[in-house]
Each structure stands twice: as C-alpha cells, then as structure tokens.
Design an enzyme around this catalytic site. Structure first.
Site, PDB file in Angstrom:
ATOM      1  N   GLU A 174      36.566  46.826  48.561  1.00  9.91           N
ATOM      2  CA  GLU A 174      36.829  46.985  47.126  1.00  9.91           C
ATOM      3  C   GLU A 174      36.110  48.194  46.525  1.00  9.91           C
ATOM      4  O   GLU A 174      35.999  48.321  45.310  1.00  9.91           O
ATOM      5  CB  GLU A 174      36.417  45.713  46.395  1.00  9.91           C
ATOM      6  CG  GLU A 174      37.182  44.479  46.836  1.00  9.91           C
ATOM      7  CD  GLU A 174      38.585  44.396  46.263  1.00  9.91           C
ATOM      8  OE1 GLU A 174      38.765  44.611  45.053  1.00  9.91           O
ATOM      9  OE2 GLU A 174      39.526  44.101  47.043  1.00  9.91           O
ATOM     10  N   HIS A 250      33.620  40.845  41.621  1.00  8.95           N
ATOM     11  CA  HIS A 250      32.960  42.007  42.226  1.00  8.95           C
ATOM     12  C   HIS A 250      31.472  41.956  41.904  1.00  8.95           C
ATOM     13  O   HIS A 250      31.062  41.392  40.883  1.00  8.95           O
ATOM     14  CB  HIS A 250      33.521  43.330  41.670  1.00  8.95           C
ATOM     15  CG  HIS A 250      34.906  43.647  42.122  1.00  8.95           C
ATOM     16  ND1 HIS A 250      35.877  44.140  41.269  1.00  8.95           N
ATOM     17  CD2 HIS A 250      35.493  43.551  43.331  1.00  8.95           C
ATOM     18  CE1 HIS A 250      36.998  44.338  41.948  1.00  8.95           C
ATOM     19  NE2 HIS A 250      36.791  43.991  43.191  1.00  8.95           N
ATOM     20  N   CYS A 369      33.592  49.488  35.425  1.00  5.05           N
ATOM     21  CA  CYS A 369      34.839  49.482  36.202  1.00  5.05           C
ATOM     22  C   CYS A 369      35.599  50.792  36.047  1.00  5.05           C
ATOM     23  O   CYS A 369      36.368  51.186  36.928  1.00  5.05           O
ATOM     24  CB  CYS A 369      35.743  48.336  35.749  1.00  5.05           C
ATOM     25  SG  CYS A 369      35.258  46.699  36.324  1.00  5.05           S
TER      26      CYS A 369
END
Length: 445
Positions: A174, A250, A369
């Site tokens: 990721e 995450h 992000c």
C-alpha cells in the site's frame, strides 16, 4: 548541501466521486453515493499545496489517473464504442463500473514507497509504485502511477524506478501509507520503518479478523531489498490487528513520523515496546521523541473520525515542526484540546495549522493521504521536472485549468455520461502539457 523533504500532493481528478469502494475505510463507506464536488476538491487540494509553499516548504504536484478506465472495462468483455462500453458496463455490472471510475489516486501516500539517496546502496532516490492488490479499484493504478513518477523524476543520474511488486495478495503493498522515515537531518542516513498488517506465508501469526490487512511483511521486505536498504537502518513493525478491525486500514491513520519524532496512538502497534526499542537503537545516540497519545485521552474512533494521525508533520525553514491537520480535528473537542496541549510540551512540534480538505475526508483520506514525501538534496530537487513544483505561476495555471474543466457537482450516475469522458480526456491532455509529462495516459497512446 541543502536537504529538504518535498511533499508531492496528488491533484484531484475531474471525476472525483463517492462510490464507497473501500471496505475497511469507515469514511469511504459512510459517504457512499453522496454528491461530490470535483472542482471544490481540486481547489482545496491546490490551496493546501500553495499554503505549504508559502510557509517556505518545497511542494510538488502529481497528476491524477484517467477515469473511467475504459481499457480495463474492455479487458473485462465490454465492447463497442466508448459510449457503448459506458452504457453496457454501468447497466450490466454497476459495481465493476464504479470501481473503474475510482477517484482514489488522489491519495498519493498510496502511490509508492520512496527511499532517499542517503539510505540506498547506490546513492539514488528509489521509487516502487504500490500494487494495491487488496482493492480491485486501486489495483488498476500502478502502471500509470509508474509513468507519472518517471515523468516527474526522470533524471536517471538521481532517480531509480522499480516495477510494482507481483499482483498477488501475498505481496500486498500500500505504499508510503505504511512507511515512514526517521532521521537527524533529511540528507543524512535515517531509519526506514515499514508497518505491515500480516504475515502472508505464516497463518499462525496475529492478524485482523474483521477487516483485511492490506500490507504484508513480505511486501515490505521486498521493497527494502529493491531499494538497497541496510538491515541496520530498517525496522519492520506489525500494526495492531485490533485497530485494523476498528477501521485503521493504513498505518498513517494511527501514526506518523518526521525526523526525530514518532507521533503514535497507544494502540497503534503490536509488541510496541520492542519496536520502539529497536527504532531507538538503530536511530543512534540522539533521542527519538516518541509522542504517545493514550486511548483515554483520544479514543481510536475519535482518531479515525478526525484523522488526528493522518496529519502531516513538517519541519519549517526555522527548524521548528508544525502539524498540518484537517479542520475535523479542530471541530472535535477532545482532539482539539489534545493538540492545543501538545504544542506546549517539550517536543519539536510547536504549531498546528488547520486546513479544509472535507472533499477528501469524506472519501476517507486526510492531509497525509494526499501527499508523497521525498527527502531530497538541492541537486535532486533541481533534477525534478520543474513544471511539477509549486510556484505562484504553477498555482495560477492549475487553478485556471480546474475552473475551466471541472464540474461543480458529480453523482455516481454521472460517471456513465459520455460527455464527462470527453471532458475528462480534454482536461488531462491539457494537464500533461502544463506539467510537461508527455503521453502518460492510455488514451494518449
């Protein structure tokens, strides 16, 4: 030689939408099918980039993906003209269609893992695009992401680009959302911290039960090998499976690091003390500031709703650190009180700056992000595609571009509109010229 950390923020694309595609991401699911504002989202993102630039930070911009992804729809059996493919897919396989319209590339923390030249064996900055195998809609991104990165960081003297890891859940990766780096100075060798959710080849190890662990240990280890990192400056930590099951999809939703600061929640990690001891040992003689937020001060759910840890910690030109936080942190009494208290403590963090990024927050991504961090020397910054670095002129051009091409409002149903496809392609074709990227999109080839 001057060293800086450059934040490359993802430019929100013209088809920004709320399709609710991300199982395990509470904000994404809760806002599914709501109306979005692509223009507002893009302008909010640009405003944050410009604000950091005005603070004296070096700031970059990364281009979005092209959506809807008609090439993938054709691979999945939809044929005919572009209009026919849109009509067929939206009616016969609406879930697949919405996935091929995903706006998620705006969160460039998932674009890649980056290791600066001070850490790597060959003295170059290394990039590995994330394969994002856990979610179909995100697994469509890596190839174009690689082209965007190569067009942004094209000088082979300074930059080394790798293909994304094999497209298999055993090597689920990721990107920088599960990676952070601590260092005494951006240009000096640091400690790279890889946070994983599960062991892919050993089912006996701890793992979440409700939501998927998207990052595997094996993927993190592979990236460390590809980037030529030393075992003595690399740490692998398992994320707490229980917080993944609470919606912490995450690691950057539960911890964030910058230079000699690791800001983390009490419940962030599995076997926390051993992990912190290893970080300090590998960091060296200088003390790491481990800033722990206890559950009784900020519960996990408040951390998720406000994205307290999905904030950016930046080092300003005066050497002091500041937190870049979404306004949701300011609106939550417990979180706002904590942040007000934090800047009075004896840590490098001395200020908090709040930004409105609600269009991103509603889709499940905060300020952290939205950016990919790249620690660079002044020579490496000079080797970057200069059209992708924020300036007053670039800010003006991109705002004009957004206002020219973006819609004020978009629903999920609008994504099948052939006119939107034409609008999007015209916009992105112009963008590649503005940013000097070349032909990075499939429709340009």
């Amino acid at each position: 030689m001057k060293q800086v950390e450059v934040n490359f923020d993802g430019l929100v694309g013209p088809t920004h939408n709320y399709a609710g595609l991300s199982f395990g991401n509470v904000a994404s699911l809760s806002n599914a099918k709501a109306f979005s504002s692509p223009k507002q989202a893009a302008l909010q993102g640009l405003q944050k980039m410009k604000a950091l630039h005005d603070m004296g930070m070096t700031q970059g911009v990364l281009a979005p993906q092209a959506r809807p992804d008609l090439d993938t729809l054709r691979r999945l059996g939809f044929t005919g003209s572009d209009q026919t493919v849109l009509e067929q897919a939206s009616k016969r396989a609406p879930e697949v269609f919405r996935a091929c319209c995903s706006a998620s590339s705006m969160w460039t923390a998932n674009a890649a893992t980056v290791s600066p030249s001070a850490d790597t064996a060959d003295g170059k900055i290394h990039f590995t695009p994330a394969n994002l195998t856990n979610k179909f809609h995100r697994s469509l991104e890596p190839e174009v992401t690689g082209r965007i990165l190569q067009a942004t960081f094209s000088n082979e003297k300074y930059f080394n680009h790798h293909a994304h890891l094999p497209d298999n859940e055993h090597f689920g990766d990721e990107g920088a959302a599960n990676h952070t780096r601590l260092c005494t100075d951006y240009g000096h060798a640091g400690v790279e911290i890889f946070v994983y959710g599960r062991h892919a080849f050993d089912g006996s190890k701890p793992a979440p039960k409700k939501y998927p662990a998207r990052q595997t240990l094996e993927a993190s280890q592979a990236i460390a090998r590809l980037h030529g990192l030393s075992d003595e400056t690399t740490v692998f930590i398992q994320q707490n499976p229980d917080v993944i099951d609470q919606g912490v999809f995450h690691n950057d939703v539960i911890s964030v690091g910058n230079q000699n600061v690791l800001f983390y929640h009490q419940e962030a990690f599995h076997d926390t003390q051993n992990a912190l001891d290893e970080i300090q040992r590998k960091f060296g003689q200088q003390q790491v500031h481990f800033i722990r937020v206890d559950t009784d001060i900020v519960p996990v759910q408040d951390a998720i709703k406000t994205y307290l840890f999905n904030t950016q910690i930046i080092t300003l030109p005066n050497g002091e650190m500041a937190i870049i936080a979404p306004t949701e942190c300011q609106e939550n009494e417990r979180v706002a009180d904590y942040l007000s208290h934090l800047i009075t403590l004896n840590t490098p963090i001395k200020a908090v700056h709040y930004f409105d990024v609600k269009q991103s927050m509603r889709n499940g991504g905060g300020p952290a992000c939205l950016r990919l961090r790249v620690a660079m020397t002044d020579q490496e910054v000079a080797a970057v595609n200069q059209q992708t670095l924020m300036s007053d002129a670039v800010f003006k051009r991109l705002n004009q571009w957004v206002n020219k091409h973006y819609r004020e409002q978009l629903s999920v149903d609008d994504l099948r509109d052939p006119a939107l496809l034409l609008e999007t392609r015209a916009a992105l074709d112009e963008l590649t010229q503005l940013l000097n990227l070349g032909s990075i999109y499939p429709f340009q080839r």
